[in-house]
Design a protein around this motif. Structure first.
Motif, PDB file in Angstrom:
ATOM      1  N   ASN A  99     -54.432  89.760 -64.168  1.00 20.18           N
ATOM      2  CA  ASN A  99     -54.538  91.154 -64.621  1.00 20.18           C
ATOM      3  C   ASN A  99     -53.354  91.609 -65.469  1.00 20.18           C
ATOM      4  OD1 ASN A  99     -52.535  91.434 -62.668  1.00 20.18           O
ATOM      5  ND2 ASN A  99     -53.932  92.261 -61.139  1.00 20.18           N
ATOM      6  N   SER A 100     -52.604  90.673 -66.031  1.00 18.99           N
ATOM      7  CA  SER A 100     -51.413  91.045 -66.796  1.00 18.99           C
ATOM      8  C   SER A 100     -51.756  91.866 -68.032  1.00 18.99           C
ATOM      9  CB  SER A 100     -50.642  89.787 -67.208  1.00 18.99           C
ATOM     10  OG  SER A 100     -50.199  89.075 -66.083  1.00 18.99           O
ATOM     11  N   ILE A 101     -52.741  91.401 -68.808  1.00 13.58           N
ATOM     12  CA  ILE A 101     -53.109  92.112 -70.034  1.00 13.58           C
ATOM     13  C   ILE A 101     -53.654  93.490 -69.707  1.00 13.58           C
ATOM     14  CG2 ILE A 101     -54.754  92.116 -71.959  1.00 13.58           C
ATOM     15  CD1 ILE A 101     -54.394  89.102 -72.139  1.00 13.58           C
ATOM     16  N   THR A 102     -54.494  93.561 -68.679  1.00 14.54           N
ATOM     17  CA  THR A 102     -55.082  94.842 -68.288  1.00 14.54           C
ATOM     18  C   THR A 102     -54.013  95.853 -67.903  1.00 14.54           C
ATOM     19  OG1 THR A 102     -57.202  93.929 -67.610  1.00 14.54           O
ATOM     20  CG2 THR A 102     -56.476  95.915 -66.495  1.00 14.54           C
ATOM     21  N   THR A 103     -53.028  95.421 -67.128  1.00 19.61           N
ATOM     22  CA  THR A 103     -51.959  96.330 -66.706  1.00 19.61           C
ATOM     23  C   THR A 103     -51.122  96.779 -67.901  1.00 19.61           C
ATOM     24  OG1 THR A 103     -51.874  95.238 -64.553  1.00 19.61           O
ATOM     25  CG2 THR A 103     -49.991  96.604 -65.161  1.00 19.61           C
ATOM     26  N   ASN A 152     -43.625  88.944 -67.537  1.00 17.01           N
ATOM     27  CA  ASN A 152     -44.955  88.665 -68.066  1.00 17.01           C
ATOM     28  C   ASN A 152     -45.617  89.910 -68.645  1.00 17.01           C
ATOM     29  OD1 ASN A 152     -47.326  87.114 -68.540  1.00 17.01           O
ATOM     30  ND2 ASN A 152     -48.203  87.872 -66.633  1.00 17.01           N
ATOM     31  N   ILE A 153     -45.748  90.961 -67.831  1.00 18.13           N
ATOM     32  CA  ILE A 153     -46.412  92.187 -68.290  1.00 18.13           C
ATOM     33  C   ILE A 153     -45.539  92.920 -69.303  1.00 18.13           C
ATOM     34  CG2 ILE A 153     -47.292  94.440 -67.565  1.00 18.13           C
ATOM     35  CD1 ILE A 153     -48.048  93.124 -64.888  1.00 18.13           C
ATOM     36  N   ALA A 158     -44.285  94.910 -74.866  1.00 20.20           N
ATOM     37  CA  ALA A 158     -43.390  94.851 -76.032  1.00 20.20           C
ATOM     38  C   ALA A 158     -44.148  94.412 -77.273  1.00 20.20           C
ATOM     39  CB  ALA A 158     -42.234  93.896 -75.748  1.00 20.20           C
ATOM     40  N   ASP A 159     -44.990  93.399 -77.136  1.00 19.41           N
ATOM     41  CA  ASP A 159     -45.766  92.901 -78.269  1.00 19.41           C
ATOM     42  C   ASP A 159     -46.686  93.989 -78.811  1.00 19.41           C
ATOM     43  OD1 ASP A 159     -46.864  90.589 -79.912  1.00 19.41           O
ATOM     44  OD2 ASP A 159     -48.678  91.232 -78.856  1.00 19.41           O
ATOM     45  N   GLY A 283     -53.955 100.166 -62.882  1.00 21.04           N
ATOM     46  CA  GLY A 283     -53.410  99.176 -63.800  1.00 21.04           C
ATOM     47  C   GLY A 283     -54.260  97.930 -63.947  1.00 21.04           C
ATOM     48  N   ALA A 284     -54.834  97.458 -62.842  1.00 23.47           N
ATOM     49  CA  ALA A 284     -55.644  96.239 -62.884  1.00 23.47           C
ATOM     50  C   ALA A 284     -57.140  96.528 -62.852  1.00 23.47           C
ATOM     51  CB  ALA A 284     -55.270  95.339 -61.710  1.00 23.47           C
ATOM     52  N   ALA A 285     -57.486  97.797 -63.016  1.00 24.84           N
ATOM     53  CA  ALA A 285     -58.885  98.202 -62.818  1.00 24.84           C
ATOM     54  C   ALA A 285     -59.700  98.122 -64.101  1.00 24.84           C
ATOM     55  CB  ALA A 285     -58.935  99.612 -62.228  1.00 24.84           C
TER      56      ALA A 285
END
Length: 530
Positions: A99-103, A152-153, A158-159, A283-285
């Motif tokens: 769920n990194s991208i989602t958060t 990671n998140i 930042a990107d 965040g992960a939803a």
């Protein structure tokens, strides 16, 4: 046939994965909200699959007589008593990257919503008002984003922010300058440098003893007037009362919180503050993230229950059933060496080199290196942020280079492991071996030979090699009511630098450590826990 209880909402596809792997499933997605009922039946299951609603407390774990594994569909494991699970031999797994991208996307969405007051403007418009002048927003472009935590998140945020033409300033004690340069962010050494210059501040770090209340009242006051604060990481990182006061006074232009010190947050001091946006830990939803972590945890738990394989273990090494008996004592040593280095390292790590000397070099080194790296990084990123499988990835994301070397037997010990840690300030080494009793031993620190068996609580000092030090240290510990269990000494040369490694009966408090560090011979004093 192993039997798994799913006590939180999980994808139907995950349920099917269990069944396809020969695991019986009891799917009761609302049971996590009824702890008493859960406690009544938990003793019948081999596995427990959960999200965030279920609290795997010590009391629940005490009744889980047959439980072998707890799988957390997600990264956060603060709802699991890992110490209690470990003591009972229960493997705890998570899914650290599902769920990194989602958060990260939620944090960016909250930043936009906060900058343009979208929720308030929506409510006002639907109420029949047309208040254009009331909802004057702020542009994101060319503004400075202050990133607290660049793992990671945080690196994904930042990107995305750089893509929005923002300037990104990052504070992360363990972010190397090389990694920061690759990310395109400006690294600062302290929060006191970041907070006064950031138009937006967002947090992306775990909650640990070191990060709890990181943004305290004093630091909230350091924030740039008119700045906006976003927290989609963990509750308890920010002094909520101080933020509410800053919003009421106008010192902060807005804030957006997805996490709170106490959850579920039915009441909170922030709810009555102006210009605040709150969401219920979303965040992960997203459909994608929920599906990803559910499928991952089902696969991992099935592999363990059916084959004995451990993936993404929080409290257990990832090894096959065949390798486990051989690797077990060496994994324990690797974790000890990494834990030592992680606890004494204060500067960003740029490189680690692991020397496998003698017979240990003939073993499968992947679990050894992963175990060592995970234990090295845990004091820096938190328990839930790194495990056996994710350790190499987390290290790479932080710009930490990992090198392995196999060497023939040499010196007094036929087989040993040496860890060499390079930081931006120094190079540090620690070595250890496994004795015939199967227990790890320290045999060298900073190139200085000594022999010490790891203890649950230890004191490590570097000191000048002067007469009277042992007596002075012993007297000081006696005065502080600290009982010594073991005592090992070593020195580089007469009248030079020396080290001491002591096992003590109880964990040393910060106040006690400060008293010890005040001894005139001591150059550095560290409290260790294994």
């Amino acid at each position: 046939m192993p039997k798994v209880l799913i006590s939180d909402k999980l994808s139907e596809a995950a349920v099917q994965i269990f069944r396809d792997n020969g695991v019986e499933v009891d799917f009761q997605p609302g049971l996590g909200k009824e702890p008493e009922k859960l406690a009544e039946i938990i003793g019948s299951y081999d596995g427990l699959a959960i999200r965030s609603a279920t609290k795997a407390t010590a009391e629940l774990i005490a009744k889980a007589d047959n439980l072998k594994v707890i799988g957390r569909a997600g990264i956060g494991v603060d709802n699991i008593d890992i110490a209690a699970a470990s003591a009972k031999g229960i493997v705890v797994m998570n899914t650290p990257f599902g769920n990194s991208i989602t958060t990260a996307e939620h944090a960016i969405a909250m930043m936009f919503a906060c900058a343009r007051q979208i929720p308030e403007a929506d409510a006002s418009t639907r109420a029949g008002k047309w208040e254009k002048s009331r909802f004057m927003g702020a542009e994101i472009t060319r503004k400075t984003l202050g990133l607290i935590g660049c793992g990671n998140i945080g690196s994904i945020v930042a990107d995305r922010a750089l893509g929005l033409k923002m300037r990104v300033v990052a504070y992360d004690p363990f972010l190397s300058h090389e990694r920061a340069e690759k990310l395109g962010v400006t690294k600062v050494e302290t929060l006191e440098e970041l907070l006064p210059v950031a138009d937006f501040v967002t947090l992306h770090l775990p909650k640990t003893d070191k990060t709890a209340n990181l943004l305290n009242a004093e630091r909230v006051k350091l924030m740039k007037k008119g700045a906006r604060l976003i927290n989609c990481a963990r509750g308890g990182l920010v002094d909520e009362v101080a933020v509410a006061e800053a919003l009421h006074s106008g010192a902060l232009a807005g804030a957006a919180f997805d996490v709170f010190a106490e959850e579920p947050a039915k009441e909170n001091v922030l709810f009555d503050a102006p210009n605040i946006l709150c969401t219920p830990h979303l965040g992960a939803a997203t459909t994608e993230a929920q599906e990803n972590v559910a499928l991952q945890v089902a696969e991992q738990m099935s592999d363990y229950l059916v084959k004995g394989a451990i993936s993404n273990g929080i409290n257990a090494p990832s090894v096959t059933a065949e390798e486990a008996p051989i690797l077990k004592p060496w994994i324990a040593l690797a974790e000890t060496l990494g834990g030592f280095a992680g606890q004494v390292t204060e500067n960003p790590i740029t490189e680690i080199e692991i020397e496998y000397v003698g017979e240990v070099g003939k073993l499968n080194l992947n679990p050894l290196t992963s175990a060592l790296t995970a234990s090295l990084l845990k004091p820096l990123v938190g328990e839930g942020g790194v495990n056996m499988v994710s350790a190499p990835i987390v290290a790479r994301e932080r710009g930490v280079k990992i090198a392995e070397t196999r060497k023939d037997a040499q010196g007094a010990y036929g087989s040993y492991i040496r860890l060499i840690v390079t930081t931006e300030a120094q190079v540090r080494s620690v070595a250890g071996t496994v004795f015939s009793d199967g227990k790890p031993r320290f045999i060298q620190i900073k190139g200085i030979g000594l022999e010490a068996e790891p203890q649950p609580f230890m004191l490590y000092t570097t000191n000048t090699d002067t007469p009277g030090y042992i007596g002075a240290l012993g007297q000081k510990l006696g005065d502080l009511n600290v009982n010594i269990a073991t005592f090992a000494l070593g020195r580089a040369e007469k009248d030079g630098e020396a080290i001491a490694l002591l096992g003590v009966d109880e964990e040393l408090s910060e106040a006690t450590l400060k008293e010890i560090a005040n001894l005139p011979q001591i150059m550095q004093a560290k409290a260790l826990a294994f």
